[in-house]
Design a protein around this motif. Structure first.
Motif, mmCIF file in Angstrom:
data_model
loop_
_atom_site.group_PDB
_atom_site.id
_atom_site.type_symbol
_atom_site.label_atom_id
_atom_site.label_comp_id
_atom_site.label_asym_id
_atom_site.label_seq_id
_atom_site.Cartn_x
_atom_site.Cartn_y
_atom_site.Cartn_z
ATOM 1 N N GLN A 12 0.830 -1.216 0.000
ATOM 2 C CA GLN A 12 0.000 0.000 0.000
ATOM 3 C C GLN A 12 0.861 1.261 0.000
ATOM 4 N N TYR A 13 0.601 2.137 -0.933
ATOM 5 C CA TYR A 13 1.259 3.449 -0.990
ATOM 6 C C TYR A 13 0.200 4.500 -1.305
ATOM 7 N N PRO A 14 0.501 5.764 -0.982
ATOM 8 C CA PRO A 14 -0.479 6.813 -1.301
ATOM 9 C C PRO A 14 -0.779 6.884 -2.802
ATOM 10 N N SER A 15 0.239 6.675 -3.613
ATOM 11 C CA SER A 15 0.004 6.643 -5.057
ATOM 12 C C SER A 15 1.072 5.763 -5.707
ATOM 13 N N TYR A 16 0.938 5.579 -6.998
ATOM 14 C CA TYR A 16 1.846 4.680 -7.720
ATOM 15 C C TYR A 16 2.236 5.302 -9.049
ATOM 16 N N ARG A 17 3.333 4.836 -9.581
ATOM 17 C CA ARG A 17 3.659 5.172 -10.969
ATOM 18 C C ARG A 17 4.017 3.890 -11.698
ATOM 19 N N ALA A 18 3.787 3.912 -12.961
ATOM 20 C CA ALA A 18 4.063 2.722 -13.763
ATOM 21 C C ALA A 18 4.977 3.104 -14.910
ATOM 22 N N LEU A 19 5.856 2.210 -15.227
ATOM 23 C CA LEU A 19 6.871 2.485 -16.242
ATOM 24 C C LEU A 19 6.988 1.257 -17.142
ATOM 25 N N LEU A 20 6.810 1.472 -18.424
ATOM 26 C CA LEU A 20 6.926 0.366 -19.373
ATOM 27 C C LEU A 20 8.192 0.568 -20.197
ATOM 28 N N GLU A 21 9.060 -0.427 -20.168
ATOM 29 C CA GLU A 21 10.323 -0.343 -20.907
ATOM 30 C C GLU A 21 10.476 -1.582 -21.777
ATOM 31 N N THR A 22 11.229 -1.415 -22.836
ATOM 32 C CA THR A 22 11.631 -2.609 -23.572
ATOM 33 C C THR A 22 12.729 -3.283 -22.758
ATOM 34 N N VAL A 23 13.008 -4.541 -23.050
ATOM 35 C CA VAL A 23 14.078 -5.206 -22.284
ATOM 36 C C VAL A 23 15.433 -4.570 -22.551
ATOM 37 N N TRP A 36 6.600 4.048 -22.228
ATOM 38 C CA TRP A 36 5.404 4.721 -21.694
ATOM 39 C C TRP A 36 5.566 4.801 -20.184
ATOM 40 N N SER A 37 4.987 5.828 -19.601
ATOM 41 C CA SER A 37 4.940 5.864 -18.143
ATOM 42 C C SER A 37 3.743 6.698 -17.707
ATOM 43 N N GLU A 38 3.339 6.471 -16.528
ATOM 44 C CA GLU A 38 2.217 7.233 -15.997
ATOM 45 C C GLU A 38 2.377 7.303 -14.487
ATOM 46 N N GLY A 39 2.036 8.493 -13.936
ATOM 47 C CA GLY A 39 2.170 8.670 -12.500
ATOM 48 C C GLY A 39 0.845 9.023 -11.857
ATOM 49 N N ASN A 40 0.921 9.262 -10.570
ATOM 50 C CA ASN A 40 -0.255 9.662 -9.787
ATOM 51 C C ASN A 40 -1.392 8.661 -9.932
ATOM 52 N N LEU A 41 -1.039 7.411 -9.943
ATOM 53 C CA LEU A 41 -2.050 6.363 -10.087
ATOM 54 C C LEU A 41 -2.553 5.945 -8.711
ATOM 55 N N GLN A 42 -3.809 5.675 -8.621
ATOM 56 C CA GLN A 42 -4.388 5.193 -7.368
ATOM 57 C C GLN A 42 -4.747 3.719 -7.536
ATOM 58 N N ALA A 43 -4.394 2.930 -6.543
ATOM 59 C CA ALA A 43 -4.730 1.503 -6.611
ATOM 60 C C ALA A 43 -6.106 1.281 -6.023
ATOM 61 N N ASP A 52 10.024 -7.792 -26.288
ATOM 62 C CA ASP A 52 9.919 -8.114 -24.866
ATOM 63 C C ASP A 52 9.881 -6.839 -24.044
ATOM 64 N N TYR A 53 9.045 -6.847 -23.034
ATOM 65 C CA TYR A 53 8.829 -5.642 -22.226
ATOM 66 C C TYR A 53 8.919 -5.952 -20.732
ATOM 67 N N ILE A 54 9.241 -4.884 -19.992
ATOM 68 C CA ILE A 54 9.188 -4.967 -18.531
ATOM 69 C C ILE A 54 8.285 -3.838 -18.058
ATOM 70 N N LEU A 55 7.283 -4.196 -17.315
ATOM 71 C CA LEU A 55 6.412 -3.173 -16.725
ATOM 72 C C LEU A 55 6.735 -3.111 -15.232
ATOM 73 N N SER A 56 7.111 -1.942 -14.748
ATOM 74 C CA SER A 56 7.414 -1.781 -13.320
ATOM 75 C C SER A 56 6.343 -0.912 -12.681
ATOM 76 N N VAL A 57 5.879 -1.340 -11.544
ATOM 77 C CA VAL A 57 4.953 -0.516 -10.762
ATOM 78 C C VAL A 57 5.693 -0.092 -9.509
ATOM 79 N N GLN A 58 5.718 1.213 -9.285
ATOM 80 C CA GLN A 58 6.429 1.736 -8.110
ATOM 81 C C GLN A 58 5.431 2.411 -7.171
ATOM 82 N N GLY A 59 5.607 2.142 -5.895
ATOM 83 C CA GLY A 59 4.809 2.830 -4.885
ATOM 84 C C GLY A 59 5.477 4.156 -4.573
ATOM 85 N N VAL A 60 4.671 5.212 -4.520
ATOM 86 C CA VAL A 60 5.231 6.540 -4.232
ATOM 87 C C VAL A 60 4.825 6.918 -2.807
#
Lengths: 277, 206
Positions: free
Chosen positions: A204-215, A221-228, A250-258
């Motif tokens: 649980q975090y107040p918000s999240y950001r997501a980051l999509l990268e190639t391997v 692509w990325s997006e911030g201020n996401l609410q779970a 091939d891709y890596i999607l990272s979800v980070q808690g902010v």
């Protein structure tokens, strides 16, 4: 060092021993250089396990309390997470052990079509079909799309909320390591205009950001201020990505808690391969 | 350990006391210096693992107290055990001031500058540092930390067999490579940061 001793050392590093036991270990490693190095190596493994989300709830909490408070400990953790991504990228796609479980539903126009390639994936999955795609999903206006993309960087998904075309749904579940050869492919049909990822995780975090990268490390692509949102299996966020951004590969999607203060922490990484039909 | 109280308050390590400490560590001065560095590193980790806010300061305080005792003529047979006792004492004393320290840390002014996202730079530095490793070390560390948990356990066992070393030794070897990588990345990040500052000051001057 046998496994009991190793467990004891792990408990020591997590601050889970009685005072006299701690003192005994300290007396020993101050006298024994090899034991000290083994402790340092166990500490490395703990940082690594934390990055991979392999620690149990209480251990994770203890780790954060004991080994993730000083700035240099946080720096170390960030490096471990960078290294973790490096390992993911370097692994050959065929041998990459995915943390991904896919559940793919493709809905075209009013029809529901499950591509044959996904039937095998569905058979080994523990989650069921949960979403029905439709035309013209409005990012930010639908209740099921909590992220508003306030700090979207890089390439944005199609700006038109009314853009026609099908939405393709993908559910990403971390922590279910799959050791087999080959990797699951997200086969995106040509008519698809948007891919909606449902990323499931814990933490649980107040918000999240997501980051999509190639391997190879190129940010797609990325997006911030996401609410779970919570659901019976934990937490999830929805990410709408224009299919035009997803070239085969091939891709890596990272979800980070902010956190409210401090640096974002990775809560989940997912790997997958995109193919187009 | 004698019952005489340990000296408190500020005391700077004198050359004589330091020489006595080195002599206690090893008769060879160079070897003694290495042992001193290692002892200090252990003490820093001791305080870090105990959750102290300023582990370096407490490690130095411990070493100073040990050296001062030596200078005062105390006979120390087992320096490691003696240091452990002193460190424990210093730790217990630090608990009294920890609340104050945390208040100071909370009250400390935060930088007004926007935090810089260094993740891209770190990844580039890591790539660069990985290339500096020998092929054998690079392969070892990649195999040791591979993604899948089950595959990782198996790979470690196979690696240990292949290298003809026990698992513990393999773990230490991986740790040493990691230490080298961390040092290299730290240095690379420092260079990048100073380069960024240099460019920023050049732009400001213009």
């Amino acid at each position: 060092m046998d496994s009991d001793e190793e467990r004891q050392m792990t408990h020591y590093l997590l601050g889970q021993l009685a005072e006299h036991e701690e003192a005994e270990i300290e007396r020993r490693y101050l006298a024994d250089d090899t034991l000290f190095e083994e402790l340092l190596a166990i500490e490395d493994d703990l940082h690594d396990a934390y990055a991979r989300d392999e620690l149990s709830g209480p251990d994770r909490e203890a780790f954060e309390h004991r080994l993730l408070t000083l700035p240099r400990q946080k720096d170390k953790q960030e490096l471990v997470e960078t290294f973790h991504r490096h390992v993911l990228r370097a692994a050959s796609p065929a041998r990459r052990a995915s943390k991904l479980e896919l559940l793919l539903g493709f809905v075209r126009a009013q029809r529901k079509v499950f591509l044959p390639v996904f039937s095998a994936a569905v058979a080994i999955l523990i989650v069921g079909v949960w979403w029905v795609g439709h035309r013209g999903v409005r990012p930010g206006t639908s209740n099921s799309v909590p992220g508003q993309g306030a700090e979207t960087q890089g390439q944005k998904p199609s700006p038109s909320p009314e853009s026609p075309g099908a939405t393709f749904a993908v559910t990403l579940v971390p922590g279910l390591a799959r050791g087999g050869e080959g990797s699951e492919a997200v086969v995106i049909p040509a008519e698809t205009s948007r891919v909606r990822f449902e990323a499931r995780f814990e933490g649980q975090y107040p918000s999240y950001r997501a980051l999509l990268e190639t391997v190879e490390g190129r940010q797609v692509w990325s997006e911030g201020n996401l609410q779970a949102e919570t659901f019976p299996g934990g937490l999830r966020i929805f990410l709408d990505v224009s299919s035009s951004l997803l070239s085969p590969g091939d891709y890596i999607l990272s979800v980070q808690g902010v956190p409210a203060t401090g640096r974002p922490q990775t809560v989940a990484d997912y790997t997958f391969r995109v193919a187009k039909r | 350990m004698e019952s005489a109280p340990f000296p408190r308050g500020k005391w700077d390590l004198t050359q004589d006391a330091f020489d006595l400490l080195l002599a206690q560590l090893d008769t060879d001065r160079q070897e003694a210096s290495k042992k001193y560095e290692f002892l200090r590193r252990k003490l820093v980790k001791f305080f870090e693992w105990r959750g102290c806010n300023f582990p370096e300061d407490l490690a130095d305080d411990t070493i100073n107290r040990v050296a001062r005792k030596l200078e005062a003529g105390e006979e120390v047979r087992d320096l490691a055990a003696y240091s452990a006792g002193v460190a424990r004492l210093v730790f217990l004393e630090s608990l009294r001031t920890r609340k104050q320290e945390e208040e100071v840390l909370r009250a400390a002014p935060r930088s007004l500058a926007e935090p810089v996202d260094e993740s891209d730079g770190r990844a580039e530095c890591l790539d660069c540092c990985m290339r500096e490793l020998s092929p054998a070390n690079s392969q070892l560390i990649m195999e040791y930390y591979q993604e899948n948990q089950r595959a990782r356990i198996e790979a470690r066992q196979q690696l240990a067999v292949r290298l003809g070393i026990p698992l513990n030794a393999l773990r230490i070897r991986a740790h040493r490579i990691r230490v080298r990588l961390e040092g290299c990345v730290e240095e690379c990040m420092r260079r990048r940061s100073s380069e960024r500052n240099r460019l920023a000051s050049r732009i400001t001057l213009k």
